[in-house]
Enzyme design. Structure first.
Site, PDB file in Angstrom:
ATOM      1  N   CYS A   1       0.860  -1.185   0.000  1.00 55.84           N
ATOM      2  CA  CYS A   1       0.000   0.000   0.000  1.00 55.84           C
ATOM      3  C   CYS A   1       0.892   1.229   0.000  1.00 55.84           C
ATOM      4  CB  CYS A   1      -0.920  -0.003   1.221  1.00 55.84           C
ATOM      5  SG  CYS A   1      -1.973   1.466   1.325  1.00 55.84           S
TER       6      CYS A   1
ATOM      7  N   TYR B   1     -13.231  17.170  23.443  1.00 57.17           N
ATOM      8  CA  TYR B   1     -12.866  15.939  22.710  1.00 57.17           C
ATOM      9  C   TYR B   1     -11.343  15.910  22.551  1.00 57.17           C
ATOM     10  CZ  TYR B   1     -17.793  16.451  21.302  1.00 57.17           C
ATOM     11  OH  TYR B   1     -19.155  16.634  21.278  1.00 57.17           O
TER      12      TYR B   1
ATOM     13  N   CYS C   1     -13.445  16.166  10.020  1.00 63.12           N
ATOM     14  CA  CYS C   1     -13.021  15.343   8.883  1.00 63.12           C
ATOM     15  C   CYS C   1     -14.207  14.972   7.995  1.00 63.12           C
ATOM     16  CB  CYS C   1     -12.315  14.074   9.373  1.00 63.12           C
ATOM     17  SG  CYS C   1     -13.369  12.980  10.347  1.00 63.12           S
TER      18      CYS C   1
END
Length: 452
Positions: free
Chosen positions: A159, A315, A408
């Site tokens: 990869c 978070y 994201c």
């Protein structure tokens, strides 16, 4: 239009998943592995009420932006959906994807800047999570990614978007696991012991933490222990090998219990000259080079627009924002639920003598509900699903000036921005970052002003 029809299409743009978009008699058709500017011969494979999907039979005239993918499996893997498009054009398309997604939900255009990128377009991915399966009628193990829209595992030996040493380690693990009689997971009947291979790679010092996710609730079988020790002994770059226990029928990769079997249970990663400890279940950006770019951008924005602000880092994970931004602040408060992340964050703050930060072990929403402080800046970096109205209402209650929202997912970002705009907030600008080169994903930093 019917399934099986063969049609000629001109690809005009990309959708948010990176598929090519064309129109045939004013009907939208999505085609994977297409590039804007392509003229293709296409077979219709699915027809829905408002759109159809097709597959390329022939590229009649290739786009000037089409390029040869580095990965031979790019067309079937579904991971790097933009690898066949020149990188300069990928950046343009990602800006458009963000603009289009936000406009489709908000109904207004916002100031979306051109994505910033680190220049490392391959070998950047420092977290690898491969599901593992046993090959039918063989002891051989398969590990890789699922084909798009299926649970058919694609065995991946190479990869290009993660470091090459990771390929070598995964191949060794598969071979050794078979030798020790460790079978791959079968999700149909919840059998087999090895569910996932997870690697955490340090871009800072090139060390690796290996995590073997087991289909067990507890207890370390002797063959797994020997396998772990062999993995640790084989590669000098491996800092530690751990096992994680997860026997639930779930798509969640890691269970709650992780046990170290060799070495150390973390790697180290550098953000703005602070070295953080990253464990098996620690959230950390998969692209540290681009993460440094993003963190520096936020630090620069705060330094130019605030003097000793009170900052909330919600978070927080390992408190990367709180710790790196604390020198600019009167005080920073980082809130995180994961106990291992909190432990590592406290250790890092002590090591760097950062005394103006409170690191709090709590759910972010529960902390906000009880907070009596009023912050100048709140940084939100929520999970992909976004924050939701209850969290945002509490953010507005305890924040007087600015929200810096890190996301994201353009779609969930748009939903949260829609709510904030209705509450009278204004978006100064959106700065995308190409955290995930050659994929359709993009990270966004949004500067939101609270107008009270």
């Amino acid at each position: 239009m019917e399934t099986g029809n063969v049609i000629i299409l001109d690809i005009v743009k990309l959708n948010s998943e990176g598929a090519g978009l064309a129109r045939y008699n004013n009907f939208v058709v999505f085609v994977n592995n297409a590039c804007p500017g392509d003229r293709i011969k296409c077979k219709v494979i699915k027809v829905k009420k408002n759109y159809a999907s097709g597959e390329i039979l022939e590229i009649i005239n290739p786009s000037e932006y089409r390029t040869e993918p580095k990965c031979k499996l790019q067309k079937v893997c579904g991971g790097c959906t933009l690898q066949h498009i020149s990188y300069e054009k990928q950046i343009e398309y990602k800006k458009t994807i963000v603009e289009d997604t936000l406009y489709s939900i908000l109904g207004e255009k916002l100031d979306v800047r051109s994505p910033l990128c680190s220049g490392e377009n391959y070998g950047y991915r420092c977290k690898i999570q491969y599901p593992v399966r046993s090959k039918k009628e063989s002891d051989r193990l398969l590990a890789g990614y699922f084909k798009p829209g299926t649970h058919e595992l694609l065995n991946i030996k190479y990869c290009p978007i993660h470091p090459q040493i990771c390929d070598e380690i995964i191949e060794f693990i598969k071979t050794e696991a078979s030798r020790f009689g460790v079978g791959g997971y079968n999700e149909l009947d919840n059998s087999g012991i090895l569910r996932h291979i997870v690697l955490r790679y340090s871009n800072y010092n090139h060390r690796i933490l290996v995590v073997l996710v087991l289909n067990l609730s507890t207890g370390l079988p002797e063959n797994i222990k020997k396998l772990a020790l062999n993995i640790y002994a084989k590669f000098d770059v491996i800092k530690g090998v751990a096992v994680n226990f997860n026997n639930k029928k779930t798509n969640v990769i890691l269970g709650e219990n992780t046990q170290l079997t060799a070495g150390q249970d973390y790697i180290e990663e550098n953000l703005l000259n602070v070295v953080f400890k990253v464990g098996a279940d620690t959230f950390f950006q998969v692209n540290p080079a681009c993460a440094n770019l993003m963190f520096n951008f936020i630090k620069d924005y705060i330094s130019k627009n605030f003097t000793l602000p009170l900052l909330l880092d919600a978070y927080a994970g390992i408190a990367a924002f709180g710790i790196t931004l604390a020198p600019l602040c009167k005080k920073a408060v980082s809130v995180e639920l994961n106990p291992n992340s909190v432990k590592n964050a406290i250790s890092t703050a002590k090591e760097y003598n950062i005394n103006n930060i409170d690191i709090i072990s709590s759910d972010s929403l529960e902390y906000m509900k009880q907070s009596k402080d009023v912050f100048d800046i709140t940084i939100l970096d929520p999970p992909r699903k976004g924050c939701g109205e209850e969290v945002l209402n509490n953010v507005l209650r305890i924040t007087k000036s600015t929200i810096i929202y890190v996301s994201c997912s353009p779609k969930s970002l748009a939903q949260d921005l829609k709510f904030l705009l209705k509450k009278g907030c204004s978006v100064k600008f959106i700065q995308p970052f190409d955290m995930f080169p050659n994929t359709s994903h993009v990270e966004n930093v949004v500067i939101i002003k609270i107008n009270k």
